[in-house]
Design a protein around this motif. Structure first.
Motif, PDB file in Angstrom:
ATOM      1  N   ASP A 173       0.828  -1.206   0.000  1.00 45.25           N
ATOM      2  CA  ASP A 173       0.000   0.000   0.000  1.00 45.25           C
ATOM      3  C   ASP A 173       0.864   1.259   0.000  1.00 45.25           C
ATOM      4  N   ARG A 174       1.950   1.233   0.774  1.00 41.60           N
ATOM      5  CA  ARG A 174       2.845   2.396   0.835  1.00 41.60           C
ATOM      6  C   ARG A 174       3.583   2.590  -0.481  1.00 41.60           C
ATOM      7  N   VAL A 175       3.947   1.492  -1.129  1.00 44.33           N
ATOM      8  CA  VAL A 175       4.621   1.591  -2.421  1.00 44.33           C
ATOM      9  C   VAL A 175       3.671   2.224  -3.451  1.00 44.33           C
ATOM     10  N   ARG A 176       2.435   1.722  -3.495  1.00 44.70           N
ATOM     11  CA  ARG A 176       1.448   2.299  -4.423  1.00 44.70           C
ATOM     12  C   ARG A 176       1.217   3.782  -4.126  1.00 44.70           C
ATOM     13  N   GLU A 177       1.100   4.119  -2.856  1.00 40.08           N
ATOM     14  CA  GLU A 177       0.891   5.511  -2.455  1.00 40.08           C
ATOM     15  C   GLU A 177       2.066   6.383  -2.922  1.00 40.08           C
ATOM     16  N   GLY A 178       3.265   5.882  -2.763  1.00 40.09           N
ATOM     17  CA  GLY A 178       4.451   6.622  -3.195  1.00 40.09           C
ATOM     18  C   GLY A 178       4.488   6.805  -4.705  1.00 40.09           C
ATOM     19  N   LEU A 179       4.141   5.754  -5.443  1.00 44.58           N
ATOM     20  CA  LEU A 179       4.119   5.858  -6.896  1.00 44.58           C
ATOM     21  C   LEU A 179       3.033   6.833  -7.369  1.00 44.58           C
ATOM     22  N   ARG A 180       1.867   6.799  -6.718  1.00 45.46           N
ATOM     23  CA  ARG A 180       0.813   7.767  -7.055  1.00 45.46           C
ATOM     24  C   ARG A 180       1.289   9.200  -6.788  1.00 45.46           C
ATOM     25  N   GLY A 181       1.993   9.374  -5.678  1.00 49.99           N
ATOM     26  CA  GLY A 181       2.537  10.686  -5.357  1.00 49.99           C
ATOM     27  C   GLY A 181       3.536  11.153  -6.398  1.00 49.99           C
ATOM     28  N   LEU A 182       4.392  10.255  -6.823  1.00 50.16           N
ATOM     29  CA  LEU A 182       5.366  10.577  -7.856  1.00 50.16           C
ATOM     30  C   LEU A 182       4.676  10.977  -9.152  1.00 50.16           C
ATOM     31  N   ALA A 217      -2.962   0.945 -13.708  1.00 53.07           N
ATOM     32  CA  ALA A 217      -2.168  -0.204 -13.273  1.00 53.07           C
ATOM     33  C   ALA A 217      -2.071  -0.269 -11.754  1.00 53.07           C
ATOM     34  N   LEU A 218      -1.929   0.872 -11.123  1.00 57.14           N
ATOM     35  CA  LEU A 218      -1.875   0.892  -9.656  1.00 57.14           C
ATOM     36  C   LEU A 218      -3.199   0.435  -9.052  1.00 57.14           C
ATOM     37  N   ALA A 244      -3.738  -2.927  -6.750  1.00 57.50           N
ATOM     38  CA  ALA A 244      -4.428  -2.941  -5.455  1.00 57.50           C
ATOM     39  C   ALA A 244      -5.458  -4.068  -5.386  1.00 57.50           C
ATOM     40  N   LYS A 245      -5.903  -4.536  -6.561  1.00 61.13           N
ATOM     41  CA  LYS A 245      -6.883  -5.627  -6.613  1.00 61.13           C
ATOM     42  C   LYS A 245      -6.232  -6.995  -6.781  1.00 61.13           C
ATOM     43  N   ALA A 248      -9.974 -12.312 -14.602  1.00 58.86           N
ATOM     44  CA  ALA A 248     -11.385 -12.685 -14.770  1.00 58.86           C
ATOM     45  C   ALA A 248     -12.154 -12.454 -13.473  1.00 58.86           C
ATOM     46  N   ARG A 249     -11.545 -12.788 -12.352  1.00 57.41           N
ATOM     47  CA  ARG A 249     -12.202 -12.647 -11.053  1.00 57.41           C
ATOM     48  C   ARG A 249     -12.546 -11.197 -10.730  1.00 57.41           C
ATOM     49  N   ILE A 250     -11.677 -10.257 -11.148  1.00 53.13           N
ATOM     50  CA  ILE A 250     -11.947  -8.856 -10.822  1.00 53.13           C
ATOM     51  C   ILE A 250     -12.596  -8.099 -11.982  1.00 53.13           C
ATOM     52  N   GLY A 251     -12.957  -8.822 -13.037  1.00 56.05           N
ATOM     53  CA  GLY A 251     -13.740  -8.229 -14.106  1.00 56.05           C
ATOM     54  C   GLY A 251     -12.959  -7.593 -15.250  1.00 56.05           C
TER      55      GLY A 251
END
Length: 86
Positions: free
Chosen positions: A13-22, A39-40, A44-45, A76-79
């Motif tokens: 979660d912190r890695v994704r948050e950091g990449l979103r911030g970047l 992609a982020l 997360a899914k 497929a599971r997440i659509g």
């Protein structure tokens, strides 16, 4: 992502948050910001980030062919349509 989460030990979660911030910095540019953000979200899914980026970058309704059975099942599971196991 893998290095930060597995090797260094940061929570995903912190890695994704950091990449979103970047991606949100005004002086940072990337070829396709929207694909990275999508992609982020897929990551997360439960889709690995590299796979999620490839899927997010495919044009329109193009199929994404893979030998990765787990990726096809997760997609497929997440659509996510169009991810096809060979």
């Amino acid at each position: 992502h893998w290095v930060l989460s597995v090797v260094i030990g940061l929570e995903e979660d912190r890695v994704r948050e950091g990449l979103r911030g970047l991606l949100g910095l005004p002086n940072f540019s990337t070829e396709n910001r929207q694909a990275w953000l999508a992609a982020l979200e897929l990551n997360a899914k439960g889709i690995e980030l590299a796979d999620a980026l490839h899927v997010s970058l495919r044009p329109g309704s193009a199929k994404f062919l893979t030998f990765d059975k787990k990726l096809a099942k997760r997609a497929a599971r997440i659509g996510i349509s169009g991810v096809v196991e060979l």
